[in-house]
Design an enzyme around this catalytic site. Structure first.
Site, PDB file in Angstrom:
ATOM      1  N   GLY A  55      32.601  42.473  10.997  1.00  0.00           N
ATOM      2  CA  GLY A  55      33.849  43.163  11.293  1.00  0.00           C
ATOM      3  C   GLY A  55      34.985  42.176  11.467  1.00  0.00           C
ATOM      4  N   TYR A  56      35.401  41.581  10.375  1.00  0.00           N
ATOM      5  CA  TYR A  56      36.479  40.584  10.434  1.00  0.00           C
ATOM      6  C   TYR A  56      37.798  41.169   9.889  1.00  0.00           C
ATOM      7  CZ  TYR A  56      32.731  36.951  10.809  1.00  0.00           C
ATOM      8  OH  TYR A  56      31.664  36.188  11.176  1.00  0.00           O
ATOM      9  N   GLU A  93      28.423  31.264   7.314  1.00  0.00           N
ATOM     10  CA  GLU A  93      28.531  32.213   6.211  1.00  0.00           C
ATOM     11  C   GLU A  93      28.638  31.487   4.872  1.00  0.00           C
ATOM     12  OE1 GLU A  93      31.633  35.080   6.695  1.00  0.00           O
ATOM     13  OE2 GLU A  93      31.236  36.048   4.777  1.00  0.00           O
ATOM     14  N   GLU A  97      41.612  29.406  -2.330  1.00  0.00           N
ATOM     15  CA  GLU A  97      42.840  28.785  -1.832  1.00  0.00           C
ATOM     16  C   GLU A  97      42.706  28.439  -0.350  1.00  0.00           C
ATOM     17  OE1 GLU A  97      42.680  31.463  -3.850  1.00  0.00           O
ATOM     18  OE2 GLU A  97      43.322  30.273  -5.567  1.00  0.00           O
TER      19      GLU A  97
END
Lengths: 400, 372
Positions: free
Chosen positions: A137-138, A254, A385
C-alpha cells in the site's frame, strides 16, 4: 576474490535444483506465460495449473524454504542472503510457482528488521505457513514516484488509529490478505517525517476495492479506498513517523526480490532455441549476423545482471545496505527486460506480433506478451528515472 | 562467493594508485605524444623496483609468483593513470608467452630480465589485411641451418622503437604456426611509426630474412596455437581492466566537475539530465567491473574462460565508448581542449577497446559460446 559458489552454497544450489526437477510437474517451465521481471502477470494459461502450483507450494513450505530465510526464535536469518539469492535464482529459472514475493521478500524481512518481538511472533509464523499474504500500500493518486507525498491519514483514537484515504496501483490487493501500508501519522511534520507503516487486514470494515484492468487485459491492479478504517496500534510497524526511513529499506528489498534473475536466463534460452530451430526466407535465423550479434549482446547483459545480483546479496551478508546497488540492479535488469522483448520482436519478424495460443505464435505468444508486459518493469518499484536519481544523489553525492 | 579484492589486493591497489598519482602525471602522456620514440624510463625503473614487472612471474624465474588477479589490480590502476609505457606487452603478454613455453633456456634467460625491468618487449601479431585472428598469418619462418630466417610485416606494434625484443608469429614452411622472440636490433628489421589515437607509438615492423637461433622459438604447431589463444584471453581480459580504470576515472572527473560548475545560477550537477548522465556512467563502470572480475578470476584460477572473457571484452569495449561520450558531454567545451585530461582517457579507453578484439569480434565469440 572467489567468483564461484562456496561448497555450502553449491550444495544448497544443487539441493534446490534437484528438488525443483523432482517436484515440478513435467514440462512446467514451458507453461507460465510471464516475461522476466514482470509486475503484471498473475494467471496460468491452462485451467488446473493453479491447483498444481498450490500443491507444489505445499512442498516448498514442508521443506521449510518459505521461512528458510529467517529463524523466528533466534530473531536472525537462518540462511545467508547469498543462499536466498541462490534460491530465488533457481526458482525463477524453473519458473516455479512462488510464495507471494511481496510477503516473503519484503514484509517478512522488514518485520524481522524493525518489528517488535510480539509483532514478529504474531506475523512471521503465519507468513511462513502461507496463511498471511500481503500487497503493498504505497502509491496514491498524488504520490507515485514521490512517495513522500502520501496523504492517506492515520489519526490516533484510543488504542486504535483511524485511516482515511486512497491507494492505487495496488497489485494483487484482491488476491492477498493484508496490506503493508504507508500512511501519514503526523499532518504537521515535514512531508517525509510524518509517515508510518501499518499492517491492514483487507477484511477491515471501511475498505473498498475497485479493479483496474492493465494493458494486457488482466485484473492486476486495484484502487483501494479507505473510509474510517479502524486499525489497532499493535499493527503500527517500525516506529511512529519512521515510515519514510523504513520505506527506503523496504524498497531495497523490493528491488532485489523482484528481479527473478533466473527467468532472464530461461527466457533467453527459449529464444535461442527458437532461433536455432527456425528459418525465415529459407535462411536459418541463427546464421544471420545481426541476430547473432543481438543475441550475444543480450546474453552478455544477462551475465552482467547476474554479477550485480550476487553483489547485492554479498553486501547484505556483510551487513551493508545496498541502497544504491539495488537501484543499479533494478535499473539494469528492468531495462534489460524491455530491451530483450524489443529485440525478440525484431528477431521474430512478422511472427512476433501473434498473441495468445495460436499455433503460429512463436514461444507460446510470449514475446508479444512480454513486449507489453515488460513496460511495467521500468515503472514499478521506482521508475528508471527515479533509480538514476538515487544513483546520482545517494551514490555519487550530487545535490538534490 | 566473494566479488571483492582480498586484503593483499586491496593494499596493492591502494599503493599502486598512490604511486601512480604521484609518479605518473598526465603530462607523461603528452610528452609521449610529442616524442614518439621514448617513454619515461625513470618511472619504468621505479615500477620495476616495486616488483610490478614480475607480479605474475613464477618465483623460480625472478618474479613474485602472484596470479593474473594480482596483475589485474595493477592494470586497473594503470588504466586510471593512463600509464604511457610498454608494461602490457612486456609484463602481461611476453611474460605469459614465456611462462607458457617449454623452451627452458630462453625462459631462464629472459623472464628474470623482464621481472627486474631490464627488458622491454613488443608484441607483433597483426599483419596487413588481418584484424585480430591468428587464422591468416603470412609471415614466414624458413628453416636455415640450426635456426630460422624470418620475413614478414606486422602492424600495430606498440612501443616498437623502444623494444629490446619482439614477440611475434609466423608460419613454418609446412604451414605450422610458430611463436618466437626476435631481438629488436637484428639486421633486417625496419620500423616505421604511425600515429594512433592513444600515443602508444604503434609501428609497422618489417622483417626481412632475420636470422634467429632455434632457441628463439617458444612454441610450434598446436602448442603455438594454444599459446596464442592464451595470450588473446589474458590480453583481452587485461584490456577490460585497463578500460575499467579509465572509465572509473572519467566518472570521477565528471562527478567532481558537475558538482562544482555553476550555470543558470545553479550547480549543474543538480540538473536531472546531468545527474542521469552520471548515473548511466556509474552503471557502466559497475557492470564493467564485475563482468571483468569474473573473467580475470577464471583466468587466474586456470578455469575455462572463453565465454566469460568474450562477454567481458564485448561489454567493456562498448562501455568505454559510451562512458567516454558522456564524460565529454558533462564537461562541455573544455572537454574538446587539450588542457583537460578527458581526451586522454577517451584515447586510452578507445585504444584498449580495439586492442585484441573489439566489441563485434567478441560478440561473435559470445554467439558461438551460447550455442549459435
Amino acid at each position: 576474490m572467489d567468483i564461484k559458489f562456496s561448497k555450502e552454497e553449491q550444495e544448497f544450489h544443487d539441493e534446490i535444483d534437484e528438488f525443483l526437477q523432482r517436484e515440478l510437474p513435467e514440462g512446467w517451465a514451458d507453461k507460465p506465460v510471464t516475461w522476466p521481471h514482470d509486475y503484471a502477470s498473475s494467471g496460468y494459461q491452462e485451467q488446473g495449473d493453479s491447483d498444481l502450483a498450490e500443491a507444489f507450494l505445499e512442498k516448498v513450505i514442508e521443506k521449510g524454504w518459505v521461512k528458510a530465510f529467517w529463524d523466528i526464535g533466534a530473531e536472525r536469518q537462518a540462511y545467508s542472503n547469498m543462499q536466498q539469492a541462490i534460491f530465488d535464482e533457481r526458482m525463477s529459472y524453473y519458473r516455479a510457482p512462488t510464495m507471494n514475493s511481496v510477503t516473503t521478500g519484503i514484509v517478512a524481512p522488514m518485520l524481522l528488521r524493525v518489528g517488535t518481538k510480539e509483532q514478529k511472533e504474531k506475523w512471521l509464523p503465519i507468513i511462513a505457513s502461507g496463511e498471511a499474504t500481503f500487497w503493498l500500500g504505497y502509491s496514491e493518486p498524488n504520490a507515485g514516484s514521490d512517495l513522500g507525498s502520501v496523504r492517506t491519514s492515520a489519526v490516533e483514537d484510543g488504542d486504535d488509529y483511524i485511516l482515511n484515504g486512497q491507494k492505487c496501483w495496488s497489485s494483487g490487493a484482491h488476491l492477498t490478505d493484508y496490506s503493508w501500508m504507508i500512511v501519514r501519522t503526523d499532518q504537521e511534520a515535514r512531508k517525509h517525517q510524518g509517515l508510518s507503516f501499518f499492517i491492514v487486514d483487507n477484511k477491515t470494515p471501511g475498505i473498498k476495492m475497485d479493479p483496474v484492468i492493465n494493458i494486457l487485459g488482466d485484473h492486476s491492479f486495484n484502487n483501494v479506498f479507505l473510509d474510517d478504517v479502524r486499525i489497532s496500534k499493535d499493527n503500527l510497524i517500525g516506529g511512529k513517523n519512521r515510515g519514510f526511513y523504513n520505506l527506503m529499506t523496504a524498497l531495497d528489498y523490493e528491488r532485489i526480490c523482484l528481479v527473478g534473475i533466473g527467468g532472464f536466463k530461461r527466457m533467453f534460452e527459449e529464444i535461442r532455441d527458437y532461433v536455432k530451430a527456425t528459418s525465415h526466407d529459407g535462411r536459418p535465423l541463427s546464421e544471420k549476423p545481426s541476430i547473432r550479434n543481438k543475441m550475444a549482446r543480450i546474453a552478455t547483459r544477462i551475465e552482467v545482471n547476474y554479477m550485480l545480483f550476487w553483489r547485492t546479496a554479498e553486501m547484505l551478508d556483510r551487513g551493508e545496505d545496498p541502497n544504491v546497488e539495488s537501484s543499479i540492479l533494478k535499473l539494469t535488469a528492468t531495462e534489460l527486460a524491455r530491451d530483450m522483448a524489443e529485440i525478440a520482436m525484431e528477431i521474430l519478424g512478422p511472427y512476433g506480433q501473434i498473441t495468445g495460443n495460436s499455433e503460429r505464435a512463436p514461444i507460446r505468444g510470449l514475446v508479444s506478451r512480454g513486449f507489453l508486459e515488460s513496460i511495467s518493469a521500468t515503472i514499478g518499484a521506482g521508475t528508471s528515472e527515479v533509480m538514476r536519481n538515487i544513483i546520482a544523489q545517494r551514490g555519487l553525492g550530487l545535490p538534490r | 562467493m566473494n566479488l571483492d579484492f582480498n586484503e593483499q589486493q586491496k593494499i596493492l591497489s591502494d599503493s599502486a594508485q598512490e604511486f601512480l598519482s604521484k609518479e605518473c602525471p598526465k603530462e607523461l602522456m603528452r610528452q609521449r605524444r610529442d616524442s614518439s620514440t621514448e617513454f619515461n624510463r625513470e618511472l619504468w625503473k621505479k615500477m620495476a623496483d616495486l616488483g610490478w614487472m614480475g607480479v605474475a612471474i613464477d618465483e623460480d624465474y625472478g618474479g613474485s609468483g602472484g596470479n593474473f588477479s594480482d596483475l589485474a589490480v595493477l592494470l586497473e590502476a594503470m588504466g586510471e593513470a593512463c600509464l604511457p609505457a610498454p608494461f602490457f606487452s612486456t609484463a602481461v603478454i611476453a611474460a605469459t608467452a614465456l611462462q607458457f613455453s617449454n623452451t627452458e633456456s630462453t625462459k631462464t634467460d629472459l623472464l628474470p630480465k623482464i621481472a627486474d625491468g631490464s627488458l622491454i618487449f613488443s608484441y607483433a601479431l597483426i599483419e596487413p589485411g588481418n584484424s585480430y585472428s591468428i587464422d591468416n598469418i603470412k609471415a614466414l619462418a624458413k628453416k636455415e641451418g640450426q635456426g630460422f630466417s624470418v620475413s614478414g610485416t606486422k602492424l600495430f606494434v606498440e612501443y616498437a622503437q623502444a623494444a629490446d625484443y619482439f614477440l611475434t608469429t609466423a608460419k613454418l614452411e609446412n604451414n605450422e604456426l610458430v611463436v618466437l622472440v626476435i631481438k629488436a636490433d637484428s639486421a633486417g628489421i625496419k620500423i616505421d611509426p604511425f600515429g594512433t589515437l592513444d600515443f602508444a607509438g604503434q609501428c609497422e615492423v618489417r622483417m626481412q630474412n632475420i636470422k634467429v637461433p632455434e632457441s628463439s622459438v617458444l612454441a610450434i604447431g598446436d602448442e603455438a596455437v594454444a599459446m596464442l589463444q592464451q595470450i588473446e584471453l589474458v590480453s583481452a581480459a587485461g584490456k577490460c581492466v585497463e578500460i575499467l580504470g579509465c572509465i572509473q576515472a572519467v566518472l570521477d572527473m565528471s562527478v567532481t566537475y558537475v558538482a562544482g560548475r555553476e550555470q543558470f545560477g545553479q550547480i549543474i550537477g543538480s540538473f536531472q539530465s546531468v545527474q542521469h548522465h552520471c548515473a548511466n556512467m556509474a552503471v557502466e563502470v559497475d557492470s564493467t567491473r564485475y563482468i571483468t572480475r569474473q573473467a580475470v578470476w577464471r583466468i587466474a584460477q586456470g578455469l575455462p574462460a572463453n565465454k566469460e572473457v568474450a562477454m567481458a571484452k564485448s561489454y567493456a569495449s562498448s562501455a568505454a565508448v559510451r562512458v567516454g561520450k558522456l564524460g565529454h558531454q558533462t564537461h562541455g567545451a573544455i572537454s574538446f581542449c587539450d588542457e583537460l585530461d578527458m581526451h586522454l582517457y577517451l584515447r586510452r579507453a578507445h585504444a584498449a577497446s580495439i586492442a585484441f578484439g573489439d566489441t563485434e569480434y567478441y560478440l561473435e565469440k559470445v554467439a558461438v559460446e551460447i550455442g549459435l
